[in-house]
Scaffold this motif. Structure first.
Motif, PDB file in Angstrom:
ATOM      1  N   THR A 217      -4.531  -0.910  -7.784  1.00  0.00           N
ATOM      2  CA  THR A 217      -5.911  -0.931  -7.307  1.00  0.00           C
ATOM      3  C   THR A 217      -6.165   0.286  -6.432  1.00  0.00           C
ATOM      4  O   THR A 217      -5.310   0.668  -5.626  1.00  0.00           O
ATOM      5  CB  THR A 217      -6.175  -2.203  -6.486  1.00  0.00           C
ATOM      6  OG1 THR A 217      -5.847  -3.334  -7.287  1.00  0.00           O
ATOM      7  CG2 THR A 217      -7.621  -2.295  -6.063  1.00  0.00           C
ATOM      8  N   ALA A 218      -7.332   0.902  -6.596  1.00  0.00           N
ATOM      9  CA  ALA A 218      -7.769   1.994  -5.723  1.00  0.00           C
ATOM     10  C   ALA A 218      -9.220   1.729  -5.336  1.00  0.00           C
ATOM     11  O   ALA A 218     -10.051   1.441  -6.200  1.00  0.00           O
ATOM     12  CB  ALA A 218      -7.639   3.338  -6.423  1.00  0.00           C
ATOM     13  N   ARG A 219      -9.488   1.804  -4.037  1.00  0.00           N
ATOM     14  CA  ARG A 219     -10.836   1.537  -3.526  1.00  0.00           C
ATOM     15  C   ARG A 219     -11.379   0.206  -4.063  1.00  0.00           C
ATOM     16  O   ARG A 219     -12.514   0.109  -4.535  1.00  0.00           O
ATOM     17  CB  ARG A 219     -11.785   2.688  -3.872  1.00  0.00           C
ATOM     18  CG  ARG A 219     -11.424   4.013  -3.179  1.00  0.00           C
ATOM     19  CD  ARG A 219     -12.445   5.088  -3.494  1.00  0.00           C
ATOM     20  NE  ARG A 219     -12.141   6.332  -2.815  1.00  0.00           N
ATOM     21  CZ  ARG A 219     -12.514   6.629  -1.567  1.00  0.00           C
ATOM     22  NH1 ARG A 219     -13.231   5.755  -0.869  1.00  0.00           N
ATOM     23  NH2 ARG A 219     -12.191   7.781  -1.016  1.00  0.00           N
ATOM     24  N   ASP A 220     -10.504  -0.804  -4.022  1.00  0.00           N
ATOM     25  CA  ASP A 220     -10.852  -2.178  -4.403  1.00  0.00           C
ATOM     26  C   ASP A 220     -11.204  -2.332  -5.875  1.00  0.00           C
ATOM     27  O   ASP A 220     -11.829  -3.330  -6.280  1.00  0.00           O
ATOM     28  CB  ASP A 220     -12.010  -2.704  -3.552  1.00  0.00           C
ATOM     29  CG  ASP A 220     -11.674  -2.760  -2.075  1.00  0.00           C
ATOM     30  OD1 ASP A 220     -10.517  -3.103  -1.750  1.00  0.00           O
ATOM     31  OD2 ASP A 220     -12.549  -2.441  -1.253  1.00  0.00           O
ATOM     32  N   THR A 221     -10.808  -1.358  -6.681  1.00  0.00           N
ATOM     33  CA  THR A 221     -11.062  -1.420  -8.126  1.00  0.00           C
ATOM     34  C   THR A 221      -9.737  -1.366  -8.871  1.00  0.00           C
ATOM     35  O   THR A 221      -8.899  -0.498  -8.601  1.00  0.00           O
ATOM     36  CB  THR A 221     -11.944  -0.251  -8.574  1.00  0.00           C
ATOM     37  OG1 THR A 221     -13.196  -0.318  -7.878  1.00  0.00           O
ATOM     38  CG2 THR A 221     -12.194  -0.312 -10.078  1.00  0.00           C
TER      39      THR A 221
ATOM     40  N   ASP B 237       0.854  -1.187   0.000  1.00  0.00           N
ATOM     41  CA  ASP B 237       0.000   0.000   0.000  1.00  0.00           C
ATOM     42  C   ASP B 237       0.890   1.238   0.000  1.00  0.00           C
ATOM     43  O   ASP B 237       1.836   1.334   0.793  1.00  0.00           O
ATOM     44  CB  ASP B 237      -0.899   0.018   1.233  1.00  0.00           C
ATOM     45  CG  ASP B 237      -1.928  -1.103   1.219  1.00  0.00           C
ATOM     46  OD1 ASP B 237      -2.380  -1.467   0.126  1.00  0.00           O
ATOM     47  OD2 ASP B 237      -2.253  -1.620   2.315  1.00  0.00           O
TER      48      ASP B 237
ATOM     49  N   SER C 252      -8.766   9.840  -6.736  1.00  0.00           N
ATOM     50  CA  SER C 252      -9.497  10.850  -5.959  1.00  0.00           C
ATOM     51  C   SER C 252      -8.742  11.228  -4.687  1.00  0.00           C
ATOM     52  O   SER C 252      -8.995  12.277  -4.090  1.00  0.00           O
ATOM     53  CB  SER C 252     -10.892  10.334  -5.600  1.00  0.00           C
ATOM     54  OG  SER C 252     -10.803   9.131  -4.833  1.00  0.00           O
ATOM     55  N   GLU C 253      -7.809  10.377  -4.271  1.00  0.00           N
ATOM     56  CA  GLU C 253      -6.970  10.634  -3.110  1.00  0.00           C
ATOM     57  C   GLU C 253      -5.589  10.042  -3.372  1.00  0.00           C
ATOM     58  O   GLU C 253      -5.467   9.111  -4.184  1.00  0.00           O
ATOM     59  CB  GLU C 253      -7.595  10.038  -1.849  1.00  0.00           C
ATOM     60  CG  GLU C 253      -7.924   8.562  -1.977  1.00  0.00           C
ATOM     61  CD  GLU C 253      -8.719   8.050  -0.790  1.00  0.00           C
ATOM     62  OE1 GLU C 253      -8.862   8.788   0.196  1.00  0.00           O
ATOM     63  OE2 GLU C 253      -9.186   6.900  -0.852  1.00  0.00           O
TER      64      GLU C 253
END
Length: 509
Positions: free
Chosen positions: A459-463, A382, A438-439
């Motif tokens: 991956t961002a926000r599980d996508t 992460d 977005s962040e």
């Protein structure tokens, strides 16, 4: 983490990752090993084993390169070359070369440290690959090789009489073996000095790192004349250039030879060969120790089946890390001398202060690295940016003379995930893929296949927002294999901090 579970046999390489120029000894019932560290810090990594197969890192013998100001930046190809380790008069000695300065000695009562500050035993350019010997008469000697790039000479081994504390020379150096006078010999280097049955023995590789062989020399006097025999070569095995390492007796009547194989992008991986002394007084290695040809074994029975599996046999060096208390584990090394300002605060995760200016990860000092496993691997981490401004970035890289990095960066328009590459000679990095965020945080997965092809999934926000084909193939560094590396960077006007958490790695052995 993939473990080898059969306790009765082992498979080469026993460490399928970068363990350059190994040397090893036995003290009591335990074995100790040291390897080159080149430009990385801390330097002189040390391992311990109970069975010659499973090795556990116990620390480092050198905090950083000296002089410290010179090693504030990565000095690729410089720093600590092939060291030796010995135990004498109750102390451990590690003798190592810096090809641009000379031969240095550090000592300790315990391999876990503390180690003494480096002492210069010999000064000079291109004096490399040293190994001391205390003989049966109480005399001390040092054998070493030469680096042509610094000294103008090579293919020669030299013996110097030294004092027993390895503080200074006590006599003139003598060239004892000239490889140019031996048919077919090139790049004679990496000697290890021993005494057995009153004779003096020099184990030394020749023929080059990737293509060479192992030679043994013997004489009745430390200054020669020496006769020789080639005792290990590739033969019809896939183990190219098997050479340069250590003869170790196991204390129970057995003899072994630890050496490396140059696997390019994966570095100089560690092999273990059975060894025996023939009726003619010469050693045999590998298959020859059992009556076959003098070439490497791929699998063999362990030395100590009765000990079972005293340590997990993990055939790589890279390890997962939760960055407890905001600190990296001891399996990470910096690409230059440690910067006391590089680590920011205590958790959660690891905060790295950004390298100021520059867009070349290869030239950045605040970079933490672990050797790339020698088999397919998947690494996850992460990544987040803190205290950002336009141009800030943080990522994980597969780092060699070329590199790929993936992570998060800030732009004038916001934040984005990015995958970029840089090859030698490139003026700037080439961007493979980007995706808006977005962040300033993302999860990065780096998959390296059997041919060192690198695939990245972000991956961002599980996508999943980026999924690249393996369009980049990892390359080795200067005398080292490629690494998995963490870094942050940004403009001098911005206090960039990269935050890393939940680093994991899995290998397919």
């Amino acid at each position: 983490m993939n473990l080898v579970n059969d306790a009765s046999s082992y498979r080469n390489p026993i460490i399928d990752a970068d363990v350059p120029d190994p040397d090893a000894i036995r003290v009591g019932d335990r074995f100790y090993l040291v390897a080159s560290s080149f430009h990385r810090a801390p330097g002189l990594p040390l391992w311990v084993s109970d069975d010659l197969v499973a090795w556990e890192r116990v620390g480092y013998a050198l905090a950083g390169g000296e002089p410290a100001p010179w090693f504030e930046l990565p000095r690729h190809g410089g720093g600590v070359w092939a060291p030796s380790i010995r135990h004498h008069d109750g102390r451990f000695f590690v003798v190592y070369p810096d090809p641009d300065q000379g031969i240095f000695v550090v000592t300790a009562e315990d391999p876990a440290g503390p180690w003494s500050a480096p002492h210069a035993l010999l000064r000079g350019l291109g004096i490399i690959d040293p190994c001391p010997l205390w003989d049966d008469d109480g005399n001390a000697y040092l054998v070493h090789g030469w680096a042509h790039s610094r000294s103008g000479r090579k293919n020669v081994l030299t013996v110097v009489p030294v004092d027993p504390q390895l503080r200074h020379a006590v006599g003139p150096p003598v060239d004892v073996i000239d490889g140019d006078r031996l048919e077919g010999f090139t790049t004679l280097e990496g000697p290890k000095f021993y005494q057995r049955d009153g004779r003096y023995w020099i184990f030394a590789p020749a023929g080059g790192v990737a293509t060479g062989w192992q030679t043994v020399f013997r004489a009745d006097d430390p200054f020669g004349p020496y006769e020789h025999r080639i005792v290990l070569a590739q033969g019809d095995t896939p183990v190219n250039g098997p050479h340069q390492g250590a003869w170790v007796d196991d204390g129970h009547g057995g003899d072994w030879f630890l050496h490396f194989q140059d696997r390019g992008v994966y570095g100089r991986v560690l092999h273990l060969q059975p060894m025996a002394w023939g009726n003619d007084g010469w050693p045999t290695m590998g298959q020859a120790a059992g009556g076959g040809d003098p070439q490497p074994v791929i699998e063999h029975a362990v030395a100590f089946p009765e000990r079972g599996q005293t340590r997990p046999r993990v055939r790589t060096l890279a390890r997962p890390d939760d960055f407890a208390d905001g600190m990296p584990g001891t399996h990470w090394q910096w690409e230059a001398n440690p910067d006391p300002r590089a680590i920011v605060g205590a958790g959660p995760g690891l905060g790295l202060r950004g390298n100021p200016e520059g867009d070349n990860v290869r030239t950045m000092p605040r970079v933490l690295s672990q050797p790339l496993p020698g088999m397919p691997s998947t690494s996850d981490v992460d990544i987040a940016l803190e205290s950002v401004g336009a141009g800030s970035r943080a990522g994980i890289a597969v780092l060699g003379e070329a590199y790929l990095w993936a992570g998060v960066r800030s732009t004038d328009d916001g934040f984005e995930a990015v995958v970029a590459v840089r090859h030698p000679g490139d003026v700037t990095e080439g961007v493979i893929a980007t995706s808006p965020l977005s962040e300033p945080q993302a999860h990065v997965r780096v998959q390296v296949d059997a041919d060192a092809g690198v695939r990245v999934v972000v991956t961002a926000r599980d996508t999943v927002i980026i999924d690249t084909d393996p369009v980049f193939r990892a390359r080795p560094g200067r005398w080292v294999g490629a690494s998995l590396s963490l870094f942050a960077a940004g403009p001098r006007t911005v206090e960039t901090v990269g935050r890393f958490a939940h680093f994991s790695i899995d290998v397919r052995d």
